[in-house]
Design a protein around this motif. Sequence first.
Motif, PDB file in Angstrom:
ATOM      1  N   ALA A 102       0.458  12.811  -1.454  1.00 14.68           N
ATOM      2  CA  ALA A 102       2.095  12.675  -0.751  1.00 14.68           C
ATOM      3  C   ALA A 102       2.715  13.513  -0.543  1.00 14.68           C
ATOM      4  O   ALA A 102       3.443  14.059   0.762  1.00 14.68           O
ATOM      5  N   ASP A 103       2.947  14.109  -1.966  1.00 16.40           N
ATOM      6  CA  ASP A 103       3.742  14.839  -1.849  1.00 16.40           C
ATOM      7  C   ASP A 103       3.681  15.907  -1.058  1.00 16.40           C
ATOM      8  O   ASP A 103       4.582  16.084  -0.192  1.00 16.40           O
ATOM      9  N   ASN A 149      10.104   7.937  -5.998  1.00 15.00           N
ATOM     10  CA  ASN A 149      10.114   9.220  -4.808  1.00 15.00           C
ATOM     11  C   ASN A 149      10.418   8.874  -3.728  1.00 15.00           C
ATOM     12  O   ASN A 149       9.938   8.413  -2.810  1.00 15.00           O
ATOM     13  N   ASN A 173      -2.608  10.906 -10.224  1.00 18.35           N
ATOM     14  CA  ASN A 173      -1.192  11.801 -10.392  1.00 18.35           C
ATOM     15  C   ASN A 173      -1.466  12.682  -9.730  1.00 18.35           C
ATOM     16  O   ASN A 173      -1.015  13.753  -8.901  1.00 18.35           O
ATOM     17  N   ARG A 179      12.227  11.089  -1.131  1.00 14.03           N
ATOM     18  CA  ARG A 179      12.169  12.167  -0.512  1.00 14.03           C
ATOM     19  C   ARG A 179      10.670  12.693   0.023  1.00 14.03           C
ATOM     20  O   ARG A 179      10.578  11.783   1.432  1.00 14.03           O
ATOM     21  N   GLU A 180       9.583  12.545  -0.676  1.00 13.98           N
ATOM     22  CA  GLU A 180       8.385  13.414  -0.095  1.00 13.98           C
ATOM     23  C   GLU A 180       7.370  12.330   0.705  1.00 13.98           C
ATOM     24  O   GLU A 180       7.017  12.179   1.431  1.00 13.98           O
ATOM     25  N   HIS A 181       7.921  10.750  -0.044  1.00 14.82           N
ATOM     26  CA  HIS A 181       6.955   9.631  -0.212  1.00 14.82           C
ATOM     27  C   HIS A 181       7.735   8.864   0.646  1.00 14.82           C
ATOM     28  O   HIS A 181       7.635   7.560   1.085  1.00 14.82           O
ATOM     29  N   CYS A 182       8.961   9.461   0.561  1.00 16.67           N
ATOM     30  CA  CYS A 182       9.135   7.893   1.721  1.00 16.67           C
ATOM     31  C   CYS A 182      10.385   8.943   3.326  1.00 16.67           C
ATOM     32  O   CYS A 182      10.314   8.596   4.100  1.00 16.67           O
ATOM     33  N   GLY A 206       4.956  15.313   2.757  1.00 14.02           N
ATOM     34  CA  GLY A 206       6.257  15.177   2.392  1.00 14.02           C
ATOM     35  C   GLY A 206       6.917  16.622   2.796  1.00 14.02           C
ATOM     36  O   GLY A 206       7.846  16.735   3.779  1.00 14.02           O
ATOM     37  N   THR A 207       6.361  17.178   2.592  1.00 17.78           N
ATOM     38  CA  THR A 207       6.447  18.391   2.814  1.00 17.78           C
ATOM     39  C   THR A 207       6.212  18.959   3.578  1.00 17.78           C
ATOM     40  O   THR A 207       7.601  20.310   4.337  1.00 17.78           O
ATOM     41  N   TYR A 247      -1.615  11.731  -5.087  1.00 15.62           N
ATOM     42  CA  TYR A 247       0.256  11.768  -4.900  1.00 15.62           C
ATOM     43  C   TYR A 247       0.692  12.958  -4.602  1.00 15.62           C
ATOM     44  O   TYR A 247       1.981  13.069  -3.942  1.00 15.62           O
ATOM     45  N   THR A 248      -0.013  14.113  -5.568  1.00 14.93           N
ATOM     46  CA  THR A 248       0.257  15.419  -4.939  1.00 14.93           C
ATOM     47  C   THR A 248      -0.163  15.798  -3.263  1.00 14.93           C
ATOM     48  O   THR A 248       1.240  16.761  -2.609  1.00 14.93           O
ATOM     49  N   TRP A 295      11.024  12.308   3.949  1.00  8.29           N
ATOM     50  CA  TRP A 295      10.933  13.369   5.009  1.00  8.29           C
ATOM     51  C   TRP A 295       9.684  12.796   5.902  1.00  8.29           C
ATOM     52  O   TRP A 295       8.792  13.431   6.721  1.00  8.29           O
ATOM     53  N   VAL A 296       8.609  11.484   5.302  1.00 10.06           N
ATOM     54  CA  VAL A 296       7.992  11.304   6.084  1.00 10.06           C
ATOM     55  C   VAL A 296       8.296   9.941   7.070  1.00 10.06           C
ATOM     56  O   VAL A 296       6.316   9.345   7.835  1.00 10.06           O
ATOM     57  N   ARG A 348       6.430  17.279   6.616  1.00  8.84           N
ATOM     58  CA  ARG A 348       7.310  16.545   7.457  1.00  8.84           C
ATOM     59  C   ARG A 348       6.060  15.791   7.895  1.00  8.84           C
ATOM     60  O   ARG A 348       6.474  15.984   8.822  1.00  8.84           O
ATOM     61  N   THR A 349       4.803  15.454   7.477  1.00  9.56           N
ATOM     62  CA  THR A 349       3.531  14.980   8.913  1.00  9.56           C
ATOM     63  C   THR A 349       4.098  13.248   8.601  1.00  9.56           C
ATOM     64  O   THR A 349       3.968  12.620   7.441  1.00  9.56           O
ATOM     65  N   SER A 377       9.866  14.287  -6.004  1.00  7.89           N
ATOM     66  CA  SER A 377       8.772  13.937  -6.055  1.00  7.89           C
ATOM     67  C   SER A 377       8.992  14.674  -7.825  1.00  7.89           C
ATOM     68  O   SER A 377       9.558  15.275  -8.443  1.00  7.89           O
ATOM     69  N   HIS A 425       7.065  15.336  -9.837  1.00  4.94           N
ATOM     70  CA  HIS A 425       6.558  16.934 -10.002  1.00  4.94           C
ATOM     71  C   HIS A 425       7.461  17.666  -9.526  1.00  4.94           C
ATOM     72  O   HIS A 425       6.971  18.941 -10.487  1.00  4.94           O
TER      73      HIS A 425
END
Lengths: 289, 338, 657, 455
Positions: D34-35, C96, D27, C98-101, D38-39, D31-32, C103-104, D41-42, C70, C72
């Motif tokens: 969605a981050d 992105n 943003n 990792r977080e948006h691809c 990811g973290t 966006y966060t 990992w999900v 792992r959903t 990300s 961020h």
Amino acid sequence: MSVAFYPGCSLHGTGNDYAQSAHAVCQRLGLDLTELEGWTCCGSTPAHNTSALLSVALSAQNLRLASDQQRDSLVVACAACFNRLRSARHEMAHDEVLRGRVEHVLEAPAPLDVRVDHLLELLLDTYGLDALAARVRRPLTGLKVACYYGCLLVRPPEVMAFDDAEHPTSMDRVLAACGAETVDWPGKTECCGANLSLSRSDIVVSLVDRLLDQAKRAGADVVAVACPLCQANLDVRQTDVTAQTGHRYDLPAVYFTQLVGLALGAGADELGLDKSFVDSRPTLAGWLS
Amino acid sequence: MSPTTYLADSAQAVLTAILAAGQRVVAPVEQAGLLAFAHVEQAEQAQLIGQTRASAKELAFPRTQRLFGYRFGNPGVELLPGEEPPAPTVLFGVRPCDAAGLAILDGVFGAEPADAPYLARRARITVVGLSCDQPQAHCACTAVGLSPTATDGSDLLLTPLAEGVLVEVLTARGAALVDLLGEALRPGAADKAEVTARAEAAMAPRALPAGLADGLAAAFGEAAWADAAARCLGCGTCAFVCPTCHCFDVVDESNLRGGQRLRVWDACQFGLFTLHASGHNPRADQAARYRQRALHKFSYYPRAHGRPMCVGCGRCVNACPAGMDIFEVAATAAAGQG
Amino acid sequence: MARIGVFICHCGENIARNVDVDRVAEAAAQIPGVAHAESYRYMCSDPGQRKIREAIVAQGLTGIVVAACSPHMHENTFQNAVEGAGLNRYLCEMANLREHCSWVHSDREEATSKALELIAIMVEKVKRNQPLAPIRVPMTKRALVIGGGIAGIQAALDIANAGRDVVLVEREPSIGGHMAQLSETFPTLDCSQCIMTPRMVEVKNHPRIQLYTYAEVEAVDGYVGNFTVTIRRRARSVDESKCTGCGACTQRCPQKKIASEFDAGMGQRPAIFIPFAQAVPNLPVIDRTRCTMFLKGKCGLCAKACPAGCIDYEQTDTLVTEEVGAIVMATGFDVQPPTLYPEYGSDPDIINGLQFERLLSASGPTAGEPRRPSNGEVPRSVVFVACAGSRDPARGVPYCSSICCMYTAKHALLYKHKVHDGQAYVFYMDIRAAGKNYDAFVHRVIAEEGAQYLRGRVSRIYRDGDQLVVRGADTLSGTALTIRADLVVLATAVTPRPGSDALAQKLSVPYDAFGFASEAHPKLRPVETNTAGVFLAGTCQAPRDIPDTVAQAGGCAAKVLALFSADQLEREPVVSRVNEATCVACFDCERVCPFHAPEHRELRNRAGDLLRVVSHINEGVCAGCGLCVVTCRSHSIDLAGFSDEQTFAEIGALAPF
Amino acid sequence: MSTETLLTPSAPDTATWKPRLVAFVCNWCTYTGADLAGTSRTEYPANVRIVRLPCSGRIDPHFIIRAFEQGADGVLVSGCHPGDCHYTAGNYHARRKFMVLHALAEFLGIEPERLQFSWVSAAEGRKWADVVSDVVAGLLRVGPVQPTWGGAGELPVRSLSEPPRPVPEPLDVVGELRATAQRWLSDCRVDVFVGYGQGSLPGRLRPAFITSPDEVDQLVWNEHAVNNLATYLTRGLVKRHGRVGLLVKSCDARAVVGLLQERQIEREQVTLLGVPCIGVEVDGALAPKCHTCDSAWPALVDEVLSAEVPLTPVDGEGLAAEIAWVEKMSPAQRRAWWQAQFDRCLRCYACRAVCPLCYCSQCIADQSRPQWVSKSSDGRGNLAWNLVRAFHLAGRCVGCGECTRVCPSNIRLDLLNAKLAQVVRDEFGYVAGGDPDLPPPLTTYLLEDHEEFIR
């Protein structure tokens, strides 16, 4: 708006002075107080001690009748019936599973279209205090009243949504509109002992003793109530209180409708003032023309 | 040699025959309360009375036309073809003014260097004109040297008579169409002068002053244009409904993968029309833009081609949101000069 | 012609597990405009960054897409890397993966094709990125502190002692705030006034502090580094330059029975008064709403009494303007009155904690002797009720007021110290004593001082003759209690100071549903606000005690000084800009901007004639939200870094390959 | 691949079709969020493509239109919850804009599944995954976008208007009109007086610009006085002449209010002469706007002509009835109905030219970097243009109906305008053209604005 009156068992029995005075008041105000056709018991305390479904279904059955009779609202005078009916409606609205079960029992859709209103709400919201004050013929000037709400009218607050649960003032406002002076006293939402009156009269005596004591200390001439059981406990148990504690009060416990009726010009008989143990007529003599 | 005139029962009957011959036909139909040229499959769909809101030019000169496409590679760009012209079509029920408009466009787009996309479409169109027997309040064809029964631009011209219609064969393409129609047409002749005279008599008298082309040119610097154009709001309605206006813009539309180059209608009344990349605009105000329209129609074009670039259909006068009348403005401007 | 470099990170296995990075790199190289594409195990590592820098130089890249985690997480890292190779840092974008691809999405095929599309989107964007330079704006190195309580005083002194000028504005006639009203402070039992008044005097005498009391902030214009503040100095009706603070006027005033604000209504004051003995400045003020001269037009006794002739009934409010670069909001708190619960009634002997402080204070109306307001007698039995409004979503406020547990314990202790045979009862929900030595203090009050702590709520309070009857529950023993008390002290809820919401609006600082000003980030930016250059100190932000307030005020001072440490302000260049040629000056941008960034700019020709007025975005103020951009119908405004063209290009890349 | 598919999606192969969802997110929160998904792992469907913007207030409705043009099957717009905006109020403003856009999309027959809104905070990774899954499921339900814009074919046409009403006899105000104009010009109170003069076609009136007291006899007034003359105020009139005297009907006066509100004119530049109006004629009958007009008397005017105004009760539903008729159609029918209309659009921009509130010196439809609206006069460009025009007038259109009167293709622009006016009235309690001191509704917000359409 079309309303039906739900008297409940007490108002056809021990509390028929409540019913009498309620009709007298509504008649004088031009409010239609036709009884719900075919009404049955609300379930009262025994039902919900036995079966949650039964207690809701009994009340729901009465709401169902009101709905079938095209009523928008069911007006209730008895605090216990009011509590049961409003609780049933609340529970059905918030618990889909329960609603389904009730509908199964009723074999009809849950009657959520009918509102449940207490007589006090009818006077306050539908009729309005200004209109009421305008109809007063004998202002209760000088009469000091301790308004007693008890438990069932106001609790639980999220279900009953009736006034401030800890410090209700609706009855005070209605009687103030009739010219009475309502006193601020700490007992207004305390328990009277309710149906322990038969099984544990000792508890009731001590509770009634405290209530009467507080009312007296606050300077009340009468205690006004909105529940037949409260009235019975506060009225009938005064002799027991004297016998057991030596405290003598002679403080009449009257229905608020009797006081409103008085202010509207109704007579003692019409209001059933002759029906209580502690006779209120000497206290109220000044207003009985 | 085939005869040059025929008779038929009615315009409708001719249309029925054309459809029966398997031709693709575009004719006036009623849509949402207005007449428009549209594809018809049955003769009854056609509405052969009145004037279409837009002219017939769209079939040959569409509002939007893809000139070519392209695809980005890495590296390089691959070119893709432009639009595929529509199937051969009979454009039926075209009023003489609109047909004359097509003739003018043919001149413009046909002149060297010839405009291939236009000609590709035009070559597939057979124009069946229909003389006007009910002119409208804004009609002005006689003012520009045409008539309600004029033949310019038509391959066939139908003129309604008291009984039946007269069919004039004007071109080889017209003759080829006639060959497909069989018994619907009967060789024969009639005089359309009476029809013409009657229709012209029904028209509001409109005329353009003599020497207009020179008069307007001389009036170029007049301040009066500002007054004349005061109410013009600068929309493109007049140009877009005009049978002869043919200005266009070329735009690219693309994304990461490729795109297309389009030709889209443009109008000289838009401020953007002459805006330079520098920000300078040689026709800075509406007065200059309106003057351009009047002079192009009635001065520049006639001086080069000997006739106004106007067929007198009157659509621009009728449709103008602000009541502008180009005949009136042109005449006044030229007269003011004198 | 764009030459874009695409750098795909494996993130160890984090991306590579679900995304076929080699295939993505190969396909990315085919995207139009991409000159270089490669993948690497850890792009953010030194060797990874070096690859980017080397490729920029070797391939002459004009834009970079790092397909990794990300933005961020590592946008800054890669922007720095790009800058290191001489490319503008804003020519770098991140996809992105990792977080948006990875990992999900567990389907490797789907994740791989999505990854490629995410890269294509950013390639399209970065092709249209413009090099941006940080925005530099000049700055006035002078701070405004609003509120002269302990928070404001601490912030002002810290800033001033560091050598920067400070303007301190206090609404009341004296600085000192609530801390000056307190008796002793928990848990150390320092005398509050003893530690407070020297600081107040220090403020007054500080050469770098300009003090305005009895004054309010009327308007705030400008932006970080460049605020223009209009201050309304309310008319004291006393000439400050002549007054010696002798107090003769206050003694002659015929109105003596006005409830004293400083004493929280426990004491009285005249209509012309000095709020308290140690007031700073030590100047009287006429309360015009109570003064006979103002109400009836005659009296004038104070003017006659004044030896210096400084009473001025004609004095008017004045407006002063101050230029400052930073603002500290320290407007403090209030406590709710003791009448929230009707079932407690309103009785003179039911007071709130602040009123009890005044009864305990040596400088208070009873000289520190607790006395009942009703009859002046020393109470023999006092009931303290904690959470009398706090943590009661139904009837009070849902939040914890944070200080009540501690001051109630202190009250019980001080009461026991002063009335040895008195009985103190404390009704509480639970004890929150999280500060240093706080828990020990509460235990001391219970164990050593003998305060009786009762865990439960009070249901009703009513008067019975000379006493109050308090009915409540002791939930630990499961019994209902009835206590006869001489005095009831309610720990009512802490609320923001009235009017602080209006001030927050003037400062463009958001505030919560209760009116507490909102910090920029609850963890990482607790003293900043979302309005650059405006900071929060003390209880205007949330209820807190004195040590926390002082620490936060010091934090504000540090932030202000850090801001002032540079010669110019440097800001992110993600700001809006107006195309003056097409702006039609409807100023809808001005209406929607939360930061007041749009200004009116006059366009003039060389002769100086006004041609048009257009909008102009002040870059120093613009926070880059883009609200004006969307509101502008002619799209005469665009946002650097997130321009319309960039976004359209991103959308144009969305169609599948 | 053909050129069509480069820009405009062709009909997808339903067997292999997978919904394409474009998400425009802020943003700071979504966006966060969605981050965080990811973290944590959903897992959620891979159909979504995120476009990051600073704030939901930065999400331009044009982006959404363009995403659909580029082949998106659905668009998700997501930002911070109310109260959480990094920029304090961006999402409140966005909420109002999206309320209008949402209503417009629905009115045009775009299936609700295709355009979804949500608030997802930085802490709501789970919610983000749920929202995406849910929206994708909705798209699977409605299937691929049929590339129908641009080739509608025949559609049933129904005349929607209430039964045509006769036009009342015009009030006789001409004498006083001329006298007043003469007085104003003679007293140099105005430098030009704008009223109506005779048109060149029978029975038509057109704007007349009178600069001399001698010319006032050119002024006329009758039921053909249709033009909204307020439009000329922003078309160089003031610059050219100076002080303007303007004849206004009540609907025209509302447009003047809009121009004052948006600071396009100064009140003192214009002297308004009100004309009591009991209805104008369009297409041989009383104009639809006049059916529901309840005021013969214009507000805000400096002087007003006197006349006996007959009492005509406002009993029609006017455009509301037609809106209800459109809304009764299924979304697909609605879409086809509008599509047939937009297909006819010539892009002559007469609607823009006559609109008193379309005064931008450079319309976005004329801009090419970026190209906001496709210039092609086909389904794609025409849809975008008509959407943008309607959206830009939301909360501003005063209902003068000029756009619809002048449209050479009879497109029912008035219905679009009136629908959005309804939304603005019902949701924001605002009616355009009333109080010049109120902020336009899309430049302000209330904390309690509705947001039922947001997840």
